[in-house]
Design a protein around this motif. Structure first.
Motif, short mmCIF file in Angstrom:
data_model
loop_
_atom_site.label_atom_id
_atom_site.label_comp_id
_atom_site.label_asym_id
_atom_site.label_seq_id
_atom_site.Cartn_x
_atom_site.Cartn_y
_atom_site.Cartn_z
N VAL A 269 2.60 11.67 12.31
CA VAL A 269 1.28 11.05 12.17
C VAL A 269 0.19 12.11 12.27
CG1 VAL A 269 -0.37 9.45 13.25
CG2 VAL A 269 2.02 8.77 12.94
N GLY A 270 0.32 13.01 13.23
CA GLY A 270 -0.65 14.09 13.38
C GLY A 270 -0.70 15.00 12.17
N HIS A 271 0.47 15.36 11.65
CA HIS A 271 0.51 16.23 10.47
C HIS A 271 -0.15 15.57 9.26
CE1 HIS A 271 3.33 18.76 12.64
NE2 HIS A 271 3.33 19.61 11.63
N ASP B 208 -6.04 18.88 7.77
CA ASP B 208 -7.01 19.97 7.60
C ASP B 208 -7.04 20.88 8.83
OD1 ASP B 208 -7.75 19.24 5.03
OD2 ASP B 208 -9.36 17.93 5.72
N ALA B 209 -7.13 20.28 10.00
CA ALA B 209 -7.16 21.08 11.24
C ALA B 209 -5.84 21.82 11.43
CB ALA B 209 -7.45 20.18 12.43
N MET B 210 -4.74 21.15 11.17
CA MET B 210 -3.44 21.79 11.32
C MET B 210 -3.25 22.90 10.29
SD MET B 210 -0.77 18.86 12.39
CE MET B 210 -0.63 18.45 14.11
N ALA B 211 -3.78 22.70 9.10
CA ALA B 211 -3.67 23.72 8.06
C ALA B 211 -4.44 24.97 8.46
CB ALA B 211 -4.16 23.19 6.73
N GLN B 212 -5.57 24.81 9.13
CA GLN B 212 -6.32 25.98 9.60
C GLN B 212 -5.49 26.79 10.58
OE1 GLN B 212 -10.01 24.49 11.16
NE2 GLN B 212 -11.00 24.46 9.16
N TYR B 213 -4.82 26.11 11.50
CA TYR B 213 -3.98 26.80 12.47
C TYR B 213 -2.78 27.45 11.77
CZ TYR B 213 -1.28 27.81 16.66
OH TYR B 213 -0.57 28.44 17.64
N ALA B 214 -2.18 26.75 10.83
CA ALA B 214 -1.04 27.31 10.09
C ALA B 214 -1.48 28.54 9.30
CB ALA B 214 -0.45 26.25 9.16
N GLN B 215 -2.67 28.48 8.72
CA GLN B 215 -3.20 29.63 7.99
C GLN B 215 -3.42 30.81 8.94
OE1 GLN B 215 -6.90 28.85 5.94
NE2 GLN B 215 -6.39 30.35 4.35
N ALA C 24 0.37 28.68 1.70
CA ALA C 24 0.09 27.31 1.27
C ALA C 24 0.04 26.40 2.48
CB ALA C 24 1.13 26.84 0.25
N ALA C 25 -0.85 26.73 3.40
CA ALA C 25 -0.89 26.07 4.71
C ALA C 25 -1.03 24.55 4.61
CB ALA C 25 -2.01 26.66 5.55
N LYS C 26 -1.93 24.06 3.81
CA LYS C 26 -2.14 22.60 3.72
C LYS C 26 -0.89 21.92 3.18
CE LYS C 26 -4.78 18.79 3.37
NZ LYS C 26 -6.14 18.47 3.14
N LEU C 27 -0.31 22.48 2.13
CA LEU C 27 0.91 21.92 1.57
C LEU C 27 2.06 21.99 2.58
CD1 LEU C 27 2.23 20.66 -0.91
CD2 LEU C 27 2.73 22.97 -1.71
N SER C 28 2.14 23.07 3.32
CA SER C 28 3.18 23.22 4.35
C SER C 28 3.02 22.18 5.45
CB SER C 28 3.14 24.62 4.95
OG SER C 28 3.47 25.59 3.99
N VAL C 29 1.80 21.93 5.86
CA VAL C 29 1.55 20.92 6.90
C VAL C 29 1.94 19.54 6.38
CG1 VAL C 29 -0.28 19.71 8.17
CG2 VAL C 29 -0.23 22.21 8.14
N LEU C 30 1.54 19.21 5.17
CA LEU C 30 1.88 17.90 4.62
C LEU C 30 3.39 17.77 4.40
CD1 LEU C 30 -1.06 17.46 2.10
CD2 LEU C 30 -0.73 16.26 4.28
N GLY C 31 4.01 18.83 3.90
CA GLY C 31 5.47 18.81 3.69
C GLY C 31 6.22 18.66 5.00
N SER C 32 5.77 19.38 6.02
CA SER C 32 6.44 19.26 7.31
C SER C 32 6.20 17.87 7.92
CB SER C 32 6.00 20.37 8.27
OG SER C 32 4.62 20.31 8.53
N GLY C 33 5.04 17.29 7.66
CA GLY C 33 4.79 15.93 8.12
C GLY C 33 5.74 14.93 7.48
#
Length: 138
Positions: A21-23, A28-35, A41-50
């Motif tokens: 749910v968080g992912h 957006d916030a999680m993608a910033q941390y992943a970046q 591809a932080a945003k795509l990685s966050v959504l894919g991992s979600g």
């Protein structure tokens, strides 16, 4: 025993479903941390991992190819441990300790998910309170 396994699946899956749910809602916030951690591809990685977390968590919870769901969780947890919680790169002692705890947690959860995979794949259809049997057979 079936009820105990079901309770264990509920407790185990809760962590992954809440993380999913968080992912998916705070991507957006999680993608910033992943970046910041150097994930491409932080945003795509966050959504894919979600999606991995959601599918794996629901699969284990509901008992729909729970063996496959456990493998999906392993596929999420091991790269996450090494890419997001690389404590060996930290210089601040507090940050290093925090990352080491998260790294160890992810590795331990991956081990538990791997055991669940083996459990479901070995026991097969004899395990009650699932919607389907396993996809794999050991």
């Amino acid at each position: 025993m079936d009820v105990l396994v079901l309770i264990g699946r509920v407790l185990f899956s809760a962590l992954f479903l809440s993380s999913a749910v968080g992912h998916l809602t705070q991507s957006d916030a999680m993608a910033q941390y992943a970046q910041f951690k150097g994930i491409p591809a932080a945003k795509l990685s966050v959504l894919g991992s979600g999606v991995l977390l959601l599918l794996g968590g629901l699969s284990v919870l509901l008992g729909v190819w729970a063996d496959l769901g456990a493998l999906l969780l392993v596929i999420f947890l091991l790269p996450t441990a090494f890419l997001m919680h690389n404590f060996w790169k930290e210089t601040d002692p507090q940050a290093k300790q925090t990352e080491m705890i998260s790294f160890n947690k992810d590795v331990a959860l991956a081990g538990a998910a791997l055991m669940l995979f083996a459990f479901f794949a070995y026991v097969g259809g004899d395990l009650g309170l699932t919607i389907t049997g396993p996809l794999f057979s050991l």
